[in-house]
Design a protein around this motif. Sequence first.
Motif, short mmCIF file in Angstrom:
data_model
loop_
_atom_site.label_atom_id
_atom_site.label_comp_id
_atom_site.label_asym_id
_atom_site.label_seq_id
_atom_site.Cartn_x
_atom_site.Cartn_y
_atom_site.Cartn_z
N LEU A 102 0.82 -1.20 0.00
CA LEU A 102 0.00 0.00 0.00
C LEU A 102 0.86 1.26 0.00
CD1 LEU A 102 -2.95 1.18 0.35
CD2 LEU A 102 -2.48 1.16 2.81
N ARG A 103 1.98 1.22 0.72
CA ARG A 103 2.80 2.42 0.91
C ARG A 103 3.95 2.55 -0.07
NH1 ARG A 103 3.15 2.06 7.52
NH2 ARG A 103 1.21 3.19 7.97
N SER A 104 4.07 1.61 -0.98
CA SER A 104 5.16 1.70 -1.95
C SER A 104 5.09 3.02 -2.70
CB SER A 104 5.08 0.53 -2.94
OG SER A 104 6.00 0.71 -4.00
N ALA A 116 2.04 12.57 -4.40
CA ALA A 116 0.58 12.48 -4.37
C ALA A 116 0.11 11.26 -3.59
CB ALA A 116 0.02 12.44 -5.81
N LYS A 117 0.82 10.16 -3.75
CA LYS A 117 0.44 8.92 -3.06
C LYS A 117 0.66 9.05 -1.55
CE LYS A 117 0.99 3.91 -3.48
NZ LYS A 117 1.61 2.83 -4.28
N ALA A 118 1.75 9.69 -1.17
CA ALA A 118 2.02 9.91 0.26
C ALA A 118 0.94 10.78 0.88
CB ALA A 118 3.40 10.54 0.43
N LEU A 119 0.49 11.81 0.15
CA LEU A 119 -0.58 12.66 0.65
C LEU A 119 -1.88 11.89 0.80
CD1 LEU A 119 0.10 15.91 -1.43
CD2 LEU A 119 0.44 15.60 1.03
N ARG A 120 -2.19 11.02 -0.18
CA ARG A 120 -3.38 10.19 -0.09
C ARG A 120 -3.31 9.27 1.12
NH1 ARG A 120 -3.74 4.83 -3.32
NH2 ARG A 120 -2.36 4.38 -1.56
N ASN A 121 -2.18 8.63 1.31
CA ASN A 121 -2.03 7.71 2.44
C ASN A 121 -2.18 8.43 3.77
OD1 ASN A 121 -1.69 5.56 0.72
ND2 ASN A 121 0.54 5.53 0.88
N ASP A 122 -1.61 9.63 3.85
CA ASP A 122 -1.73 10.42 5.09
C ASP A 122 -3.17 10.80 5.37
OD1 ASP A 122 0.96 10.26 5.58
OD2 ASP A 122 1.43 12.22 4.70
#
Length: 327
Positions: free
Chosen positions: A172-174, A284-290
């Motif tokens: 998920l966090r890759s 963008a993915k890191a922001l979504r995960n946060d």
Amino acid sequence: RALNRAASANLRACWNRGIRVFSHSGFRRPDRFQNAKMLRKPSTHCAIGQSIKLALKLSTSGSLERDIFLTPFMEKKTLPIISETTSDAVRITINSPSSRNGLDLHMMEELSERIRWANGVENARFLILEGVAPWFCIGGSGKFMEETIALKSAEARQAASAAAQQVILEFLRSRLFTVALIDGLAAGAGADLALAADLILCTERARFSLLYGRLGLIPDAGFMLLEWRMGSRSLLAYAESKILKADDLQSSGIAELVSNPDFDEILHMLRRRIRCSSQNFAIAKALRNDEIFKNIEHYLSHVSAIQAERLTDPDTISRLLHSSNTQ
């Protein structure tokens, strides 16, 4: 013994020259070798001692400037987890057809490690996870389930559940654009693993098993990934506890249907569709995960505690053992 002595001597010589040589099977700190140079000869049988001797030769000649990451020198067909790289992609294959690509504890750790390693592969944009057809992954193997049930303490059972969750979290966090390619059955934690991908691709023979309700359990990743994919229908899917076919996956928006699961074809399609840079996508993915999954670790800890408690229920144990025997 002679080989081990020779390997140890060459290894010490490498370290004395400042060259770190990491064994894939014995080194469990992937953050330490994200910039390591890979030395692989997957098509040959080569002793690890010879590999270290080659590393020493390279370092002596001055042609080696980075650390070396040694993967097991075995034929690909014998490895339970296979990883390959192209110019911009990493391909990870679960290769355990005898267990329907079910994961034991060692394979879970290995798969988590490979996903972390993929994040450090230079110029990589895509991470494609697949299983040897006709299975994607059935979650825990029969052996893993039997061993987990046999554990005496709730803490030990919770730790076993957490190992499966860790693989899902890593995927998920890759930082890469992740793809789950399903050409067969995805079940249990394997279904949760697929749900963690940025894109799920399935063939006509894909099957997505959500039988937790029948077994008396809850999804290994809880309902967070199901709700992310299915919205308000997630509880209904759990209550129905049925197997979704390819048409169901496509109509519900969970997956996209592909006619040809060939890796090169999939990679060509991804290169054509995904236009943003890998750096921008990672941000963008890191922001979504946060935003969406910021409390997922605490949530999963609660889920694993519930699973450990459920594994003391005789009816649940009976269903799991039956499922294990059918595997």
